[in-house]
Design an enzyme around this catalytic site. Structure first.
Site, PDB file in Angstrom:
ATOM      1  N   TYR A 222       0.747  -1.188   0.084  1.00  0.00           N
ATOM      2  CA  TYR A 222       0.084  -0.063  -0.017  1.00  0.00           C
ATOM      3  C   TYR A 222       0.784   1.234   0.187  1.00  0.00           C
ATOM      4  O   TYR A 222       0.452   2.459  -0.512  1.00  0.00           O
ATOM      5  CB  TYR A 222      -1.114   0.032   1.220  1.00  0.00           C
ATOM      6  CG  TYR A 222      -2.300  -0.606   0.737  1.00  0.00           C
ATOM      7  CD1 TYR A 222      -3.354  -0.273   0.037  1.00  0.00           C
ATOM      8  CD2 TYR A 222      -2.356  -2.143   1.097  1.00  0.00           C
ATOM      9  CE1 TYR A 222      -4.315  -1.048  -0.324  1.00  0.00           C
ATOM     10  CE2 TYR A 222      -3.377  -2.802   0.701  1.00  0.00           C
ATOM     11  CZ  TYR A 222      -4.393  -2.520  -0.314  1.00  0.00           C
ATOM     12  OH  TYR A 222      -5.575  -3.005  -0.379  1.00  0.00           O
TER      13      TYR A 222
ATOM     14  N   GLN B 186     -15.595   4.559  -7.264  1.00  0.00           N
ATOM     15  CA  GLN B 186     -14.913   3.244  -6.640  1.00  0.00           C
ATOM     16  C   GLN B 186     -13.514   3.259  -6.454  1.00  0.00           C
ATOM     17  O   GLN B 186     -12.877   2.323  -6.218  1.00  0.00           O
ATOM     18  CB  GLN B 186     -15.369   1.923  -7.673  1.00  0.00           C
ATOM     19  CG  GLN B 186     -16.743   1.905  -7.821  1.00  0.00           C
ATOM     20  CD  GLN B 186     -17.169   1.100  -8.969  1.00  0.00           C
ATOM     21  OE1 GLN B 186     -17.488   0.144  -8.914  1.00  0.00           O
ATOM     22  NE2 GLN B 186     -17.329   1.571 -10.135  1.00  0.00           N
TER      23      GLN B 186
ATOM     24  N   ASP C 137      -7.631   6.067  -5.307  1.00  0.00           N
ATOM     25  CA  ASP C 137      -6.350   6.688  -5.497  1.00  0.00           C
ATOM     26  C   ASP C 137      -6.178   8.403  -5.035  1.00  0.00           C
ATOM     27  O   ASP C 137      -5.180   9.172  -5.144  1.00  0.00           O
ATOM     28  CB  ASP C 137      -6.128   6.841  -7.054  1.00  0.00           C
ATOM     29  CG  ASP C 137      -7.203   7.300  -7.928  1.00  0.00           C
ATOM     30  OD1 ASP C 137      -7.998   8.337  -7.582  1.00  0.00           O
ATOM     31  OD2 ASP C 137      -7.435   6.621  -8.680  1.00  0.00           O
TER      32      ASP C 137
ATOM     33  N   HIS D  18     -15.296   2.801  -1.872  1.00  0.00           N
ATOM     34  CA  HIS D  18     -14.107   1.611  -1.422  1.00  0.00           C
ATOM     35  C   HIS D  18     -13.098   2.181  -0.538  1.00  0.00           C
ATOM     36  O   HIS D  18     -12.102   1.769  -0.493  1.00  0.00           O
ATOM     37  CB  HIS D  18     -13.346   1.246  -2.836  1.00  0.00           C
ATOM     38  CG  HIS D  18     -14.535   0.198  -3.547  1.00  0.00           C
ATOM     39  ND1 HIS D  18     -14.319  -0.125  -4.970  1.00  0.00           N
ATOM     40  CD2 HIS D  18     -15.787  -0.083  -3.100  1.00  0.00           C
ATOM     41  CE1 HIS D  18     -15.364  -0.948  -5.126  1.00  0.00           C
ATOM     42  NE2 HIS D  18     -16.286  -0.953  -4.150  1.00  0.00           N
TER      43      HIS D  18
ATOM     44  N   GLY E 144     -15.783   5.369 -16.753  1.00  0.00           N
ATOM     45  CA  GLY E 144     -14.466   4.393 -16.746  1.00  0.00           C
ATOM     46  C   GLY E 144     -15.004   3.028 -15.855  1.00  0.00           C
ATOM     47  O   GLY E 144     -13.852   2.492 -15.064  1.00  0.00           O
ATOM     48  N   THR E 145     -16.136   2.569 -15.953  1.00  0.00           N
ATOM     49  CA  THR E 145     -16.276   1.368 -15.150  1.00  0.00           C
ATOM     50  C   THR E 145     -17.545   0.753 -16.002  1.00  0.00           C
ATOM     51  O   THR E 145     -18.173   1.362 -16.619  1.00  0.00           O
ATOM     52  CB  THR E 145     -16.996   1.752 -13.734  1.00  0.00           C
ATOM     53  OG1 THR E 145     -17.472   0.336 -13.253  1.00  0.00           O
ATOM     54  CG2 THR E 145     -17.825   2.618 -13.729  1.00  0.00           C
ATOM     55  N   SER E 146     -17.725  -0.526 -15.707  1.00  0.00           N
ATOM     56  CA  SER E 146     -18.583  -1.325 -16.317  1.00  0.00           C
ATOM     57  C   SER E 146     -19.832  -1.055 -15.886  1.00  0.00           C
ATOM     58  O   SER E 146     -21.037  -1.167 -16.253  1.00  0.00           O
ATOM     59  CB  SER E 146     -18.212  -2.945 -16.421  1.00  0.00           C
ATOM     60  OG  SER E 146     -18.381  -3.213 -15.063  1.00  0.00           O
TER      61      SER E 146
ATOM     62  N   ASP F 104     -14.166   0.835 -23.495  1.00  0.00           N
ATOM     63  CA  ASP F 104     -14.764  -0.363 -23.944  1.00  0.00           C
ATOM     64  C   ASP F 104     -16.375  -0.430 -23.357  1.00  0.00           C
ATOM     65  O   ASP F 104     -16.581  -0.436 -22.417  1.00  0.00           O
ATOM     66  CB  ASP F 104     -14.192  -1.681 -23.089  1.00  0.00           C
ATOM     67  CG  ASP F 104     -14.888  -3.029 -23.768  1.00  0.00           C
ATOM     68  OD1 ASP F 104     -15.304  -2.868 -24.748  1.00  0.00           O
ATOM     69  OD2 ASP F 104     -14.373  -4.114 -22.873  1.00  0.00           O
TER      70      ASP F 104
ATOM     71  N   ALA G  93     -12.058   8.754 -20.930  1.00  0.00           N
ATOM     72  CA  ALA G  93     -12.904   9.744 -20.221  1.00  0.00           C
ATOM     73  C   ALA G  93     -12.372  10.917 -19.912  1.00  0.00           C
ATOM     74  O   ALA G  93     -12.944  12.034 -19.823  1.00  0.00           O
ATOM     75  CB  ALA G  93     -13.506   8.892 -19.061  1.00  0.00           C
TER      76      ALA G  93
END
Length: 291
Positions: free
Chosen positions: A67, A102, A105, A122, A231-233, A259, A277
């Site tokens: 970490y 999520q 950072d 998260h 940037g996430t599904s 994607d 993005a």
């Protein structure tokens, strides 16, 4: 500008209540690969195996080095234009807006996003919390590095690259820096009770904060006009439930990702903008954030 973006801009101008749901793809342009993008390995350890309470209990020195490396990577990255666009949106007084991220950072905070409108479901690499059941100590937005002298110079994953000959080709084979043996007394300690501190992230096997989830639920219950899926599904709980609830209320969805499954765009209530993005969000949000 394509037809979809023009249609999106027209709808955006009428929106009064907006949610952004962000994942790892938002930070890729800042130089932070996803776990998958880095093959899920750190010094030949599986990252997922290190992100558990059991791993920390068995070897806190190993987990803290992992970490510390992640904190180092994040601190040497900068918020990109996607983060900044959402931050601008969070400052508008005529729009009710929240970001659900999520990501751990800390780049959204560092982009000057309104903290009261940011939900890090998260957790964060830059939050520390005590491991004692009887102590509630938490340290928010701690950007100090390294956290202790023992964690100093553990950030580099590889030693000097060594070369070897194989079938007359020169191949690079990385030599991993060895993991240090660190005494628990040399790891971050709680200033209140002196027990071990741990990263304030949600590890695999742990529950998300009910308090944060309740606050998000309260916002979404009041009819959201638009959810930005960045940037996430958006297919994992609770992310998928937020998208479904917005659509059920009559709101619309805009996906920004490299994607995008074509099957997800068959619904007329969903726009799909394929690409980075960091580049697309400032363009998409321009009618609001550039006024």
């Amino acid at each position: 500008m394509n037809k979809s973006m023009i249609e999106f801009h027209e709808y955006l101008k009428s929106c009064k209540r907006i949610v952004a749901l962000c994942g790892a793809g938002l930070s890729v342009s800042s130089g932070l690969p996803t776990f998958r993008g880095s093959q899920g390995l750190w010094k030949n350890f599986n990252m997922i195996d290190l992100a558990t309470p059991d791993a920390f209990y068995i070897d806190p020195g190993l987990v803290w080095q992992f970490y510390s490396w992640r904190r180092y990577q994040a601190l040497h990255s900068q918020p990109n234009n996607g983060h900044k666009a959402l931050a601008k949106l969070s400052k508008l007084e005529n729009i009710d807006f929240i970001t659900i991220t999520q990501n751990v950072d800390g780049l959204s905070i560092r982009s000057n996003h309104d903290k009261s409108k940011l939900y890090e479901i998260h957790g964060s690499l830059f939050e520390l919390k005590c491991t004692s059941f009887t102590c509630n100590y938490k340290d928010h937005n701690n950007f100090k590095h390294p956290l202790t002298n023992a964690l100093k110079e553990t950030e580099e994953e590889f030693e000097n690259v060594r070369k070897r000959r194989f079938q007359e080709d020169q191949l690079n084979s990385p030599q991993f820096n060895p993991v240090k043996e660190i005494n628990e007394d040399e790891l971050p300690r709680c200033p209140i009770c002196n027990d071990l501190l741990r990263p304030g992230v949600v590890w695999f096997g742990e529950s998300l904060s009910l308090s944060i989830l309740n606050q998000i639920d309260n916002f979404i219950e009041q009819s959201v006009d638009l959810i930005l899926v960045v940037g996430t599904s958006g297919t994992v709980y609770p992310a998928n439930s937020y998208v479904d609830r917005v659509i059920h209320q009559g709101g619309k969805v805009a996906i920004f990702n490299t994607d995008i499954e074509e099957s997800s765009l068959k619904d007329n209530e969903i726009w799909g903008f394929k690409g980075d993005a960091a580049e697309l969000l400032p363009i998409a949000l321009k009618p609001l954030i550039d006024e």
